[in-house]
Design an enzyme around this catalytic site. Sequence first.
Site, PDB file in Angstrom:
ATOM      1  N   SER A 253      -0.166  19.407   0.502  1.00 16.72           N
ATOM      2  CA  SER A 253       0.976  18.922   1.284  1.00 16.72           C
ATOM      3  C   SER A 253       0.828  19.406   2.725  1.00 16.72           C
ATOM      4  O   SER A 253      -0.085  20.179   3.033  1.00 16.72           O
ATOM      5  CB  SER A 253       2.274  19.451   0.688  1.00 16.72           C
ATOM      6  OG  SER A 253       2.312  20.847   0.892  1.00 16.72           O
ATOM      7  N   LYS A 254       1.766  18.970   3.552  1.00 13.37           N
ATOM      8  CA  LYS A 254       1.691  19.294   4.989  1.00 13.37           C
ATOM      9  C   LYS A 254       1.570  20.802   5.239  1.00 13.37           C
ATOM     10  O   LYS A 254       1.040  21.226   6.250  1.00 13.37           O
ATOM     11  CB  LYS A 254       2.932  18.754   5.688  1.00 13.37           C
ATOM     12  CG  LYS A 254       2.906  17.246   5.742  1.00 13.37           C
ATOM     13  CD  LYS A 254       3.802  16.686   6.831  1.00 13.37           C
ATOM     14  CE  LYS A 254       3.768  15.185   6.790  1.00 13.37           C
ATOM     15  NZ  LYS A 254       5.003  14.599   6.277  1.00 13.37           N
ATOM     16  N   ARG A 255       2.099  21.567   4.316  1.00 12.24           N
ATOM     17  CA  ARG A 255       2.028  23.018   4.401  1.00 12.24           C
ATOM     18  C   ARG A 255       0.575  23.498   4.532  1.00 12.24           C
ATOM     19  O   ARG A 255       0.294  24.513   5.153  1.00 12.24           O
ATOM     20  CB  ARG A 255       2.587  23.547   3.081  1.00 12.24           C
ATOM     21  CG  ARG A 255       3.355  24.772   3.081  1.00 12.24           C
ATOM     22  CD  ARG A 255       4.351  24.772   1.913  1.00 12.24           C
ATOM     23  NE  ARG A 255       3.829  24.278   0.643  1.00 12.24           N
ATOM     24  CZ  ARG A 255       3.064  24.967  -0.176  1.00 12.24           C
ATOM     25  NH1 ARG A 255       2.668  26.184   0.149  1.00 12.24           N
ATOM     26  NH2 ARG A 255       2.681  24.446  -1.332  1.00 12.24           N
ATOM     27  N   HIS A 256      -0.346  22.771   3.914  1.00 13.57           N
ATOM     28  CA  HIS A 256      -1.753  23.179   3.921  1.00 13.57           C
ATOM     29  C   HIS A 256      -2.489  22.723   5.175  1.00 13.57           C
ATOM     30  O   HIS A 256      -3.544  23.245   5.493  1.00 13.57           O
ATOM     31  CB  HIS A 256      -2.474  22.587   2.692  1.00 13.57           C
ATOM     32  CG  HIS A 256      -1.914  23.073   1.392  1.00 13.57           C
ATOM     33  ND1 HIS A 256      -1.119  22.295   0.598  1.00 13.57           N
ATOM     34  CD2 HIS A 256      -2.036  24.262   0.768  1.00 13.57           C
ATOM     35  CE1 HIS A 256      -0.770  22.992  -0.485  1.00 13.57           C
ATOM     36  NE2 HIS A 256      -1.303  24.180  -0.393  1.00 13.57           N
ATOM     37  N   GLY A 257      -1.961  21.723   5.847  1.00 10.57           N
ATOM     38  CA  GLY A 257      -2.649  21.165   7.026  1.00 10.57           C
ATOM     39  C   GLY A 257      -2.491  19.655   7.004  1.00 10.57           C
ATOM     40  O   GLY A 257      -1.553  19.136   6.393  1.00 10.57           O
TER      41      GLY A 257
END
Length: 500
Positions: A253-257
Amino acid sequence: MDNIRVRFAPSPTGFLHVGNARTALFNWLFARHNRGTYILRIEDTDEERSTGEYEEKLIEDLEWLALEWDEGPVKGGGSGPYRQSQRLNIYQSFTEKLLEEGKAYYCFCSIEELEKEKKQAVSRGETPVYSGKCRMISLEDAKKRICAGEQGVVRLKTPGKGELSFEDLVRGRVCFNLKYQGDPVLVRSSGLPAYNYAVVIDDSLMKITHVIRGEDHLSNMPRQLLTYEALSFPPPKFAHLSMVMGEDNTRLSKRHGATSVDQFKTDGILSAALINYLALLGWAPSDGSEVLTLEDVVRQFDILKVSKSAAIFDYDKLHWLNRQHMRKLIPSEQAKQSYPYLYKAGLMPEEQDMSGNHWEWLEKAMEYFIEKVDHFSDLPEHFNALFEFSLDELDVEAQEILNSECAGKVLKSIADKIKKIVLLDFDKYAELTKEIKAETGCKGKDLFRPLRVALTTKTSGLDLDKFIPLVEEGARLVFPKPMLNCALRITKVIDHIKLK
Ligand code: GLU
């Protein structure tokens, strides 16, 4: 294998996620490896979330990835239309058939009633399953109620007991207990088909032989297999791909990049590198090689060798692969690919104002800068070193070098000589430094460091043998931010020192 037909069936409800792009790629590879047909079908029956803009973007991203389809929107084909919203009459005719045959029925239970049933089951410690209460209503009565304006859904009659299994090409045999499989909704009260219903009809009518999709759809298999049975359609073969995870083992998800194809494109990742990376998410060629072209992958791809373990997305590996693919490009292609990023950063003119000399210059510059970056989007900061010449932001060390006794002598000497040179190249520069050394008695660091700071404003970083020809030739071209040639740089530095 004969007449292989696969499809990628995205819902246009957001940007193309790399997990979905990998599903598209594996379908495409399977089709190309087996000389089959690859179909694009737009699943846009979720009216609230699907948009035309997302569909356009999706098509743009698939085109950028070069995963061209044989049948689908824009292209057409013999099994169209390829947008579910244009196939509603098809679903409706099958619904009529299922209702007539008593395999499906109208259900008039309200959301409140269903919620109540659910809560009661939970309080008894049971898994909530629809009771099948509306099965009792005859089709004739149900139709009268619908004609009278009552809202109802259409449900499939399921056995409510027994087991069901199928052989998944990636996961092996998968079994389901049908005890907890209630009667699924086929058609919502809006008249729109549920995903699990439309997908079965479409895959059957489009003669799909292999359904390759994400593992998140595995739980839909009982509903879909029961629907195939009710419609008397033979099911295709299935391959459910593991999910793409972040390094912490949660869904990427966006949390990872970056997670969308669009974002990777903006970040300066080449489509060839992204494709290469996605192909390696759960699959590897038998010789273990990693830097692959699309042709290499097509030749070797085998769906039976796809791993069922979760695929962990490794950004560092993607960047490494991108670097390899960037370097493999021919110089004119490096220039072409770098242009949009440099233009966006305000460093290059409009495309129509790019002359042959601009492109030649850009090729030369890229030969130098390609070694320094992992993405095209990192290029502007490196190119800035050619365009920017600010003496107000010199660091302390650079300032000290310019204040040295030798700097004054060396710069004065080069200023006199450089004026007479039309175009300074590195050989001429090397000759000049020899003369300056003889004239000023300054040598080694005392000679070279003032010259470097004077030309680049920096104490390190740029190789002067590359830098000098680039700024000399660049200074003759028209750029949004003009580039200063070496003579002007020296003059400005001399003025700067005098000011101090
Ligand atoms: N529209 C579904 C999705 O985007 C497709 C699922 C399938 O391939 O059957 O997840």
